[in-house]
Design a protein around this motif. Sequence first.
Motif, PDB file in Angstrom:
ATOM      1  N   GLN A  47       1.578  -8.173  11.759  1.00 36.14           N
ATOM      2  CA  GLN A  47       0.681  -7.084  12.148  1.00 36.14           C
ATOM      3  C   GLN A  47      -0.040  -7.372  13.454  1.00 36.14           C
ATOM      4  O   GLN A  47      -0.524  -6.457  14.113  1.00 36.14           O
ATOM      5  N   GLU A 211     -15.766  -3.311   8.980  1.00 34.31           N
ATOM      6  CA  GLU A 211     -15.872  -2.442  10.151  1.00 34.31           C
ATOM      7  C   GLU A 211     -17.291  -2.461  10.717  1.00 34.31           C
ATOM      8  O   GLU A 211     -17.487  -2.626  11.922  1.00 34.31           O
ATOM      9  N   GLU A 255      -2.206  -5.383   5.873  1.00 34.54           N
ATOM     10  CA  GLU A 255      -1.822  -4.473   6.956  1.00 34.54           C
ATOM     11  C   GLU A 255      -3.006  -3.619   7.406  1.00 34.54           C
ATOM     12  O   GLU A 255      -3.266  -3.482   8.605  1.00 34.54           O
ATOM     13  N   SER A 256      -3.751  -3.058   6.441  1.00 34.53           N
ATOM     14  CA  SER A 256      -4.850  -2.165   6.831  1.00 34.53           C
ATOM     15  C   SER A 256      -6.007  -2.962   7.443  1.00 34.53           C
ATOM     16  O   SER A 256      -6.680  -2.491   8.359  1.00 34.53           O
ATOM     17  N   TYR A 257      -6.196  -4.170   6.951  1.00 34.47           N
ATOM     18  CA  TYR A 257      -7.229  -5.037   7.532  1.00 34.47           C
ATOM     19  C   TYR A 257      -6.871  -5.385   8.983  1.00 34.47           C
ATOM     20  O   TYR A 257      -7.717  -5.320   9.880  1.00 34.47           O
ATOM     21  N   CYS A 258      -5.600  -5.701   9.208  1.00 33.78           N
ATOM     22  CA  CYS A 258      -5.169  -6.033  10.576  1.00 33.78           C
ATOM     23  C   CYS A 258      -5.248  -4.814  11.494  1.00 33.78           C
ATOM     24  O   CYS A 258      -5.568  -4.946  12.678  1.00 33.78           O
ATOM     25  N   ALA A 259      -4.971  -3.629  10.934  1.00 31.65           N
ATOM     26  CA  ALA A 259      -5.079  -2.410  11.743  1.00 31.65           C
ATOM     27  C   ALA A 259      -6.523  -2.250  12.228  1.00 31.65           C
ATOM     28  O   ALA A 259      -6.770  -1.875  13.380  1.00 31.65           O
ATOM     29  N   LEU A 260      -7.466  -2.556  11.358  1.00 33.27           N
ATOM     30  CA  LEU A 260      -8.881  -2.483  11.740  1.00 33.27           C
ATOM     31  C   LEU A 260      -9.193  -3.502  12.847  1.00 33.27           C
ATOM     32  O   LEU A 260      -9.899  -3.188  13.814  1.00 33.27           O
ATOM     33  N   LYS A 262      -7.157  -4.668  15.060  1.00 38.53           N
ATOM     34  CA  LYS A 262      -6.558  -4.205  16.323  1.00 38.53           C
ATOM     35  C   LYS A 262      -7.399  -3.093  16.930  1.00 38.53           C
ATOM     36  O   LYS A 262      -7.682  -3.083  18.125  1.00 38.53           O
ATOM     37  N   GLN A 263      -7.829  -2.182  16.056  1.00 41.09           N
ATOM     38  CA  GLN A 263      -8.633  -1.046  16.517  1.00 41.09           C
ATOM     39  C   GLN A 263      -9.929  -1.536  17.167  1.00 41.09           C
ATOM     40  O   GLN A 263     -10.352  -1.033  18.201  1.00 41.09           O
ATOM     41  N   SER A 266      -8.647  -5.023  20.201  1.00 44.01           N
ATOM     42  CA  SER A 266      -7.513  -5.240  21.121  1.00 44.01           C
ATOM     43  C   SER A 266      -7.904  -5.167  22.589  1.00 44.01           C
ATOM     44  O   SER A 266      -7.263  -5.795  23.413  1.00 44.01           O
TER      45      SER A 266
END
Length: 418
Positions: A47, A211, A255-260, A262-263, A266
């Motif tokens: 991810q 978050e 996956e959802s933790y990594c998406a956060l 990145k958001q 990054s």
Amino acid sequence: MTSYHYQKHQLQMEQVSIKSIATQVQTPFYCYSQTAICNAYNSYVEQLTSMDTLICFAVKANSNQAILKTMADLGAGADVVSEGEMRRAIMAEIPASKIVYSGVAKTQSEMEYALSQNILQFNIESENELLLLSKVASSVNKVVKIAFRINPDVDAKTHAKISTGKSENKFGIPISKALAIYQLAAKLPGIQVQGVDVHIGSQLTQLEPFENCFILIKQLVEQLREDGHTISIVDVGGGLGIDYAEDDSEVPTIESYCALLKQQFSDLGCKLILEPGRSLVGNSGILVSKVIYLKEGEERTFVIIDAAMNDLLRPSMYDAFHNILPITETEEQACYDVVGPICETSDTFARTRIMSVINEGDLIAIDSAGAYGAVMSSTYNTRLQVPEVLVKDNQFSIIRERTDYEQLINQDQLTAWQ
Ligand SMILES: *Cc1c(COP(=O)(O)O)cnc(C)c1O
């Protein structure tokens, strides 16, 4: 992400039946799946390929050498909270350049050891700790790289005993005092500020507290840069929860933790350090135990097993729920209290649990015991510490033997006057 399955009604870890291990290793014992650990690690890696990331396994979740070597071979770093854990990580060939050192009260001798190893980063939690580290580093003409662990005063919404990011908790520098301590650090000899660190708790089952925390950390990095500090690392700690129940209580995925992540991070231009513990190993392990007695109480049926709170502390310490699985699957169900043999009512693994019918002599498995299980075990009641077994594909290996009574009792010594 469970590591086991049933084949012909027999519980298997990868391609090894638990029953076959139990013929060679006496219960109770821990059993882990190496493939499950690798899969969890790789979920993080896959991810986060778009970001400069280092995953530092939180050693305190499971510090067995074979588990740490698995991490080393995967390329992981380590998050350690004591000299002992640092020694374990280094012994297992995790390079010091990938080790971050956390903990609220590093002693001078621990600092000296860490300095001699040239680790990646000290995560500093108080002004006095900073001052001592500056003194220790200067005295050996070294410059150490540090981050401050920031306490963002965010509610992790987890069990009170493992919540660490509220202002009433002992951890970190209050975010309101962050700018001042970075200014102080910039003037101190032997200290090079490189990052910001945070860890708000463990077994978080929602993304929202993460978050809230990450937003504050990002703002802080920007403020620190305005103040002239070079911040090249954000260490987001660990804390992602795992599913302990079978009812899929919607724990966020890796996956959802990594998406956060990145958001939030990054475009910050920082290297990201993660310190996952539980989410890498928790679901990879079980504690295998044998039923000693069935006991009919007035209101309950007690299943008394040979594992106890000294082997797995989580239920009595954190009121934790663990699924209990039969090794031989049956259709019929009954209601039980599953308890250990120790003289404490808290020595209870499950209350009024509806589960497969079991009999004396049967084997059972306590699920999701790969994290904060063996590492928290003790010899209370002079019980021998549980062995650990690692499975990979169709092989298994004992990665920690059971000690014997002689070894255990001989740790004590009589005084000179006896
Ligand atoms: C315990 C701890 C972790 C790991 O927490 P998990 O909930 O197991 O992911 C990471 N960082 C620090 C500083 C810790 O104390």
